[in-house]
Design an enzyme around this catalytic site. Sequence first.
Site, PDB file in Angstrom:
ATOM      1  N   LYS A 154       0.862  -1.191   0.000  1.00 25.55           N
ATOM      2  CA  LYS A 154       0.000   0.000   0.000  1.00 25.55           C
ATOM      3  C   LYS A 154       0.882   1.220   0.000  1.00 25.55           C
ATOM      4  CE  LYS A 154      -4.085   1.915   0.557  1.00 25.55           C
ATOM      5  NZ  LYS A 154      -3.722   2.734  -0.614  1.00 25.55           N
TER       6      LYS A 154
ATOM      7  N   LYS B 215       5.048   1.998  -3.134  1.00 28.80           N
ATOM      8  CA  LYS B 215       5.065   3.408  -3.527  1.00 28.80           C
ATOM      9  C   LYS B 215       5.275   3.494  -5.026  1.00 28.80           C
ATOM     10  CE  LYS B 215       4.713   7.450  -1.441  1.00 28.80           C
ATOM     11  NZ  LYS B 215       3.994   7.767  -0.190  1.00 28.80           N
TER      12      LYS B 215
ATOM     13  N   THR C  15      -4.663  12.886   6.620  1.00 27.93           N
ATOM     14  CA  THR C  15      -3.261  12.971   7.051  1.00 27.93           C
ATOM     15  C   THR C  15      -3.081  14.100   8.062  1.00 27.93           C
ATOM     16  OG1 THR C  15      -2.568  12.028   4.964  1.00 27.93           O
ATOM     17  CG2 THR C  15      -0.884  13.164   6.223  1.00 27.93           C
TER      18      THR C  15
ATOM     19  N   SER D  91      -7.253   5.392   4.029  1.00 31.53           N
ATOM     20  CA  SER D  91      -7.164   4.598   2.792  1.00 31.53           C
ATOM     21  C   SER D  91      -7.564   3.153   3.083  1.00 31.53           C
ATOM     22  CB  SER D  91      -5.743   4.616   2.233  1.00 31.53           C
ATOM     23  OG  SER D  91      -5.577   5.712   1.373  1.00 31.53           O
TER      24      SER D  91
ATOM     25  N   ASN E  56      -2.034  19.696   1.001  1.00 34.21           N
ATOM     26  CA  ASN E  56      -3.123  18.929   1.599  1.00 34.21           C
ATOM     27  C   ASN E  56      -2.913  18.713   3.095  1.00 34.21           C
ATOM     28  OD1 ASN E  56      -3.997  16.270   2.645  1.00 34.21           O
ATOM     29  ND2 ASN E  56      -5.113  16.137   0.732  1.00 34.21           N
TER      30      ASN E  56
ATOM     31  N   LYS F 182       5.131   1.923   8.367  1.00 32.98           N
ATOM     32  CA  LYS F 182       3.954   2.692   8.808  1.00 32.98           C
ATOM     33  C   LYS F 182       2.725   1.791   8.969  1.00 32.98           C
ATOM     34  CE  LYS F 182       3.728   6.482   6.559  1.00 32.98           C
ATOM     35  NZ  LYS F 182       3.471   7.446   5.472  1.00 32.98           N
TER      36      LYS F 182
HETATM   37  P1  NAD Z   1       0.816  18.492  -1.506  1.00 36.20           P
HETATM   38  O1  NAD Z   1       1.337  18.374  -2.873  1.00 36.20           O
HETATM   39  O2  NAD Z   1      -0.645  18.709  -1.308  1.00 36.20           O
HETATM   40  O3  NAD Z   1       1.556  19.679  -0.726  1.00 36.20           O
HETATM   41  C1  NAD Z   1       2.938  19.831  -0.687  1.00 36.20           C
HETATM   42  C2  NAD Z   1       3.232  21.259  -0.218  1.00 36.20           C
HETATM   43  O4  NAD Z   1       4.630  21.395  -0.023  1.00 36.20           O
HETATM   44  C3  NAD Z   1       2.821  22.349  -1.206  1.00 36.20           C
HETATM   45  O5  NAD Z   1       2.279  23.426  -0.493  1.00 36.20           O
HETATM   46  C4  NAD Z   1       4.146  22.757  -1.849  1.00 36.20           C
HETATM   47  O6  NAD Z   1       4.141  24.099  -2.304  1.00 36.20           O
HETATM   48  C5  NAD Z   1       5.065  22.589  -0.667  1.00 36.20           C
HETATM   49  N1  NAD Z   1       6.472  22.456  -1.056  1.00 36.20           N
HETATM   50  C6  NAD Z   1       7.014  21.784  -2.089  1.00 36.20           C
HETATM   51  N2  NAD Z   1       8.344  21.941  -2.094  1.00 36.20           N
HETATM   52  C7  NAD Z   1       8.647  22.714  -1.039  1.00 36.20           C
HETATM   53  C8  NAD Z   1       9.839  23.237  -0.507  1.00 36.20           C
HETATM   54  N3  NAD Z   1      11.013  22.961  -1.074  1.00 36.20           N
HETATM   55  N4  NAD Z   1       9.756  23.982   0.608  1.00 36.20           N
HETATM   56  C9  NAD Z   1       8.577  24.239   1.196  1.00 36.20           C
HETATM   57  N5  NAD Z   1       7.412  23.799   0.738  1.00 36.20           N
HETATM   58  C10 NAD Z   1       7.456  23.039  -0.358  1.00 36.20           C
HETATM   59  O7  NAD Z   1       1.329  17.188  -0.737  1.00 36.20           O
HETATM   60  P2  NAD Z   1       0.758  16.505   0.564  1.00 36.20           P
HETATM   61  O8  NAD Z   1      -0.151  15.427   0.144  1.00 36.20           O
HETATM   62  O9  NAD Z   1       0.309  17.541   1.539  1.00 36.20           O
HETATM   63  O10 NAD Z   1       2.085  15.796   1.108  1.00 36.20           O
HETATM   64  C11 NAD Z   1       3.059  16.511   1.855  1.00 36.20           C
HETATM   65  C12 NAD Z   1       3.969  15.533   2.547  1.00 36.20           C
HETATM   66  O11 NAD Z   1       3.165  14.680   3.364  1.00 36.20           O
HETATM   67  C13 NAD Z   1       4.768  14.593   1.640  1.00 36.20           C
HETATM   68  O12 NAD Z   1       6.010  14.299   2.218  1.00 36.20           O
HETATM   69  C14 NAD Z   1       3.922  13.348   1.603  1.00 36.20           C
HETATM   70  O13 NAD Z   1       4.688  12.203   1.288  1.00 36.20           O
HETATM   71  C15 NAD Z   1       3.432  13.338   3.030  1.00 36.20           C
HETATM   72  N6  NAD Z   1       2.226  12.542   3.208  1.00 36.20           N
HETATM   73  C16 NAD Z   1       1.067  12.844   2.542  1.00 36.20           C
HETATM   74  C17 NAD Z   1      -0.040  12.038   2.736  1.00 36.20           C
HETATM   75  C18 NAD Z   1      -1.349  12.323   2.081  1.00 36.20           C
HETATM   76  O14 NAD Z   1      -2.301  11.564   2.328  1.00 36.20           O
HETATM   77  N7  NAD Z   1      -1.498  13.367   1.315  1.00 36.20           N
HETATM   78  C19 NAD Z   1       0.039  10.947   3.593  1.00 36.20           C
HETATM   79  C20 NAD Z   1       1.218  10.680   4.264  1.00 36.20           C
HETATM   80  C21 NAD Z   1       2.314  11.495   4.050  1.00 36.20           C
END
Ligand code: NAD
Length: 417
Positions: A67, A103, A187, A345, A218, A91
């Site tokens: 997953k 992934k 998240t 999920s 997000n 996780k």
């Molecule tokens: P997203 O694409 O919605 O948001 C990412 C954010 O990070 C955006 O605002 C972007 O502008 C910003 N960003 C990108 N590069 C950057 C930088 N160099 N400096 C500062 N900000 C920067 O992604 P998301 O889904 O919110 O995921 C964010 C993190 O959380 C990732 O590491 C992802 O693996 C992790 N994550 C997400 C989920 C999920 O369900 N969405 C679950 C577990 C972990």
Amino acid sequence: MPSLFDGASARIEAALEHIEISQDVAQRLAQPDAALKVSVPLRHDDGRLTVFSGYRVRYDSTLGPAKGGIRFHPDVNADEVSTLAFWMTMKCAVMGLPFGGGKGGVAVDPKQLSPAELERLSRAYIDQIADFIGPDSDIPAPDVNTNPRVMGWMADQYRIIARAHTPAVITGKPVEMGGSLGRTTATGDGAFHVLSTMMQRWERDAEGTTVAVQGFGNAGQRFAKLAADAGYKVVAVSDSSGGLYNADGLDVDAVTRIKNEQGSVSEAEGEALSNADLVTLDVDVLAPAALESVITADNADEVAAGVIVEIANGPIASEADRTLIDNGVVVLPDILANAGGVTVSYFEWVQNRQAWYWDADTVAERLESRMVDATRAVADRAEEDDVDLRTAAYMRALEKIEKATAATGTSEFFGRR
Ligand code: NAD
């Protein structure tokens, strides 16, 4: 500099100093079960063709089907996808979900694509990996730069290829296509439950506790909103275009509106702040919610926050661990703190398989209860063994995989005949 995967292995080694698992399991977990690299052709709106590199990794399936999310980002590469799949394995194990880890990703900058191009790319990626995924083998979900709409295109493409309605093959879909209520916010919700559970344990009040959030997408947006609503003072947020600071606390709802209307937080009211300065800002709680390795050996000593909530996957490089521990910084580790997404999920996958859908309150209650229980279990283990929370989380995850392996025997490693 060590690769991302070398860093991930260092965390296993740290946990193995405190527990014993069989050599078979340790050896097996040192590399992914299966890794696929594909070419993803995209016909642009103007007729040009670009071929992007795509990946999907099933790291381990001891506890269930693999997953893990799909990332669209120019920096996606085989090492990163494998490492993210490894973290997903840990996780799911620490959360007690019946999944292994996987992934995927495409090395592309989706901001350069039109909506129609993005749809074609999403469908082309599924064309290339369709034989590798499935509701009982490997179940993708959203990650950086992918969202319910992208998951919807991908699930639809899989339906066309499989000639069968199989919504459980992908989670994080639009609700109308069998997505779960509460998945989009899961998240951020989960990270907030983990922080709240620990704050209660430490007998600390939210009121007046300062927070900085790096990455206002997000997960980061939702976490910042919940924190502000609960009385924390969110003094800084940032995205890829830069950061915003207000010592009196930002108006998180207003910043969210501006980010979503104008594409960046920098347009909102507040002092400008660089992403590098946000990480070392003097706050109580730092929540990195963007990408990997923003805290490394180079800046770990300058981190002023007392608590780090790892909403992103791998925001702290392993070589920074020792400095942070020595400086008394408490890290709520990614494999626990950002597990809310995969937990809902899992709920979505269950609902799809039963074709029986839950209301929003049921999802929210079940998420909170799982996050609180897992946090308490990790915190108890950390106290019992006098280790940091990350090591405790890895210890629990590895023990779970070890027990499942022992229960099935070693046939998995030596062939079944
Ligand atoms: P997203 O694409 O919605 O948001 C990412 C954010 O990070 C955006 O605002 C972007 O502008 C910003 N960003 C990108 N590069 C950057 C930088 N160099 N400096 C500062 N900000 C920067 O992604 P998301 O889904 O919110 O995921 C964010 C993190 O959380 C990732 O590491 C992802 O693996 C992790 N994550 C997400 C989920 C999920 O369900 N969405 C679950 C577990 C972990």
